[in-house]
Every structure is written in C-alpha cells, then in structure tokens.
Scaffold this active site. Structure first.
Site, PDB file in Angstrom:
ATOM      1  N   LYS A  71      26.454   9.957  54.744  1.00  0.00           N
ATOM      2  CA  LYS A  71      27.857  10.257  54.390  1.00  0.00           C
ATOM      3  C   LYS A  71      27.846  10.634  52.915  1.00  0.00           C
ATOM      4  O   LYS A  71      27.994   9.781  52.044  1.00  0.00           O
ATOM      5  CB  LYS A  71      28.725   9.036  54.690  1.00  0.00           C
ATOM      6  CG  LYS A  71      30.222   9.319  54.611  1.00  0.00           C
ATOM      7  CD  LYS A  71      31.007   8.170  55.202  1.00  0.00           C
ATOM      8  CE  LYS A  71      32.474   8.218  54.825  1.00  0.00           C
ATOM      9  NZ  LYS A  71      33.186   9.385  55.324  1.00  0.00           N
TER      10      LYS A  71
HETATM   11  N1  PMP Z   1      32.872  12.122  60.932  1.00  0.00           N
HETATM   12  C1  PMP Z   1      33.145  12.409  59.643  1.00  0.00           C
HETATM   13  C2  PMP Z   1      32.766  13.740  59.106  1.00  0.00           C
HETATM   14  C3  PMP Z   1      33.758  11.451  58.823  1.00  0.00           C
HETATM   15  O1  PMP Z   1      34.043  11.726  57.556  1.00  0.00           O
HETATM   16  C4  PMP Z   1      34.124  10.206  59.375  1.00  0.00           C
HETATM   17  C5  PMP Z   1      34.799   9.172  58.507  1.00  0.00           C
HETATM   18  N2  PMP Z   1      33.868   8.390  57.818  1.00  0.00           N
HETATM   19  C6  PMP Z   1      33.826   9.955  60.723  1.00  0.00           C
HETATM   20  C7  PMP Z   1      33.196  10.934  61.465  1.00  0.00           C
HETATM   21  C8  PMP Z   1      34.144   8.621  61.340  1.00  0.00           C
HETATM   22  O2  PMP Z   1      33.330   7.619  60.815  1.00  0.00           O
HETATM   23  P1  PMP Z   1      33.779   6.103  60.746  1.00  0.00           P
HETATM   24  O3  PMP Z   1      34.287   5.758  62.093  1.00  0.00           O
HETATM   25  O4  PMP Z   1      32.551   5.364  60.399  1.00  0.00           O
HETATM   26  O5  PMP Z   1      34.843   6.018  59.723  1.00  0.00           O
END
Ligand code: PMP
Length: 319
Positions: A164
């Site tokens: 991320k």
């Molecule tokens: N995909 C992307 C591109 C994101 O930015 C996020 C948010 N973090 C998610 C999926 C979902 O991830 P999470 O459930 O861990 O927040």
C-alpha cells in the site's frame, strides 16, 4: 513561519517517531524524497465506538501489512508490529477519541534528490481524524452509481500491488477523478488482461446465483483486510465463495455488487455504466454481510474473530 491552521480535520496530536507533536509542527521539507518520488507506504484503519469504549478494527493485521509494504520498498521501518499497535492506541487516547480514522504513514522525508533514495531518513507518523461514510451517508443502504474506469489497474510487475504505497494512488486518482467528472461516485478498474480488478480505494465483490465472487490477487488488487473480513463472515454464513479472474460482463449480470474497504466499509453498487445491478438497491446477501461486519466492528454483535483492540480512556478525560 506563521502557525499553520488546521483545516484538514486531523486531530491536534500526531505521533512522529515516538513523540506526540502538535499538528502545526508536524511538517516536512519540500526537498524531501517523498514529495518528488512518491516514496511512502501507509495504512488506513478505523476505530469504532463500542458500548465499552473505542475499539480499533483489525489493528494488528493493518500493521503487519504496513511492515510488509515497507519491506517491499526497502524502507527502514524501525518499529515492530507490537510497537506500532501500541503507538496507534496511544495516539487515539491522547486525542481523546472514541471513533476515528487512523492513518499510519512511513515516508522518506529526508532531503535527497535523484530517484535513488540513498540514506534519506525514513520517518513514521500516525495521524487521526474523524471520517464519516466515505462514499456518502446514504450509500450504505441505497448504493452508489459507478462506471468502469478507462484506466487499468497497474500490473503487479509494474508496481507491487500488495504494497500500500503512496505512488500507487496516482492511478487511483485518475480513476476517481474520471468517475467524478461524469457524476459517478467511483470507478472500477480492470486489470491489464481486462478482468475486473478493484475500485480506486476499495475491493469488489459480486453475487450471482447465491455464490460470492471476488477477483483473485492475480488481478492486481490490494489484498484488503475488509475483503478478508467479508470472506470470513460469508464462510461462517455458509456462503460459497469463489476467488477467480472475473470477466467485465459479470458486473452487468450480477445479482448484487458491493465495494469493501476500511473507509468505504461495505457499500452496495446500484448501477454500473448506467446498467442497473439486480434490483437497483442493496441486495440480501450484501445486507446480511454488511450488518454482521458493522455490528462486530461497533461491538453490537459478539466478535468471534478477535478483531477488536480496545482503546483505554485516558485518566481525566471527559466520559
Ligand atoms: N484497494 C485499494 C486500492 C485500497 O486503497 C483499499 C483501502 N486500503 C482497499 C482495496 C481495501 O483495503 P482495506 O480493506 O484493507 O482497507
């Protein structure tokens, strides 16, 4: 320098490498490596108000992903998962919050020009703010109108999609801005092969004939923690789940479609490219999983998974 006014909604105390500093002092230099080359990794976490106080949702899993993201980018994150978890709890408590969004950020803030980061120092920050419903207050029930983005999600061989990282969100910004210009709430990116990938900040699920489908990690998705929560809840509800490459047209013929993510929580999709999804509102399986997810997060339903980390109320704080 004049004191910086806080119009961002971020709370007053920000954790910066072990010290709680004031919002106005928490600045970095314009010559920092991160400003020019996008060299940061981050997390997004929610703390919910429960009947027994604030509780952070899946804190450890988020911090493990942060450590992994930093490792992929060879960033020297000097804190363990346990230390990062304690720092988050301390920051929420210091800001006397019961409910908030939490943004841990690891960035190459040292002054270093040229792509190679060299020894540019890496700093870690934890910022909190109050964030309501990311895709709109009514969205959780009525659903949102979205389009398929003309921008593809980057292939894992261009940007590691399991990290991320700040730089990944340039592509997300293109998707989101394109959607907003045409009055859609969000865009869905396809992967380089034309299979469904994800939203600009959310993973995606489809329901067809009672089966729950979601794209596999081969489609360049971020492995969302909410996605994992949805799969665990669905499994315990006895739902069949298939993680597989999905053709675009599944979006148009699905009975239900929903986004999921820490910010977006579980948001139903009611139309895609102006084609109505199912009945055009939140479907029954979306509702069942959403209610369980939000119920566990807010402490209304017992948490069988150990997903909640309580935040102690600081001594002397107003109850
Ligand atoms: N995909 C992307 C591109 C994101 O930015 C996020 C948010 N973090 C998610 C999926 C979902 O991830 P999470 O459930 O861990 O927040």
């Amino acid at each position: 320098m004049a004191a910086m006014s806080n119009t961002t909604g971020a709370t007053q105390k920000i954790w910066r490498d072990g010290v709680l500093v004031d919002f106005s002092e928490c600045t970095i230099h314009v010559m920092s490596h991160v400003v020019h080359y996008g060299s940061s990794v981050f997390e997004g976490i929610r703390c919910y108000e429960t009947p027994s106080g604030g509780a952070v949702f899946r804190l450890r899993d988020h911090m493990r992903r942060l450590v992994d993201s930093a490792k992929i980018y060879r960033m020297d994150l000097r804190y363990s998962v346990d230390e990062l978890c304690s720092a988050v709890v301390d920051t929420i408590a210091a800001n006397e919050l019961k409910e908030c969004y939490i943004r841990p950020l690891v960035a190459r803030t040292g002054m270093q020009m040229g792509v190679h980061p060299g020894n540019a120092p890496v700093e870690t920050f934890i910022i909190c703010w109050i964030w309501g419903r990311y895709l709109g207050e009514e969205a959780l029930e009525r659903g949102v109108d979205v389009r398929v983005s003309s921008w593809r999600r980057a292939a894992g061989s261009t940007f590691p999609t399991m990290a991320k990282a700040g730089g990944n969100y340039l592509s997300s910004q293109l998707t989101k801005m394109e959607a907003k210009v045409d009055d859609y709430v969000e865009g869905i990116m396809l992967d380089v092969n034309g299979h469904i990938s994800e939203g600009s900040g959310e993973n995606l699920f489809l329901v067809k004939d009672g089966v729950l489908y979601t794209s596999s990690i081969a489609s360049g998705i971020l492995q969302g923690i909410t996605r994992n929560s949805v799969m665990r809840i669905a499994k315990d509800l006895g739902v069949e789940i298939r993680e597989t490459p999905l053709p675009r047209e599944m979006l148009y013929i699905a009975d239900e479609v929903f986004f999921c993510g820490t910010a977006a929580e579980l948001t139903p999709v009611r139309s895609i490219d102006r084609i109505t999804v199912g009945e055009g509102h939140r479907g029954p399986l979306t509702k069942a999983i959403q209610q369980r997810y939000l119920g566990i997060a807010a402490g209304r339903i017992p948490d069988p998974y150990g997903w909640l980390t309580p935040v102690p109320v600081p001594a002397g704080a107003a109850k």
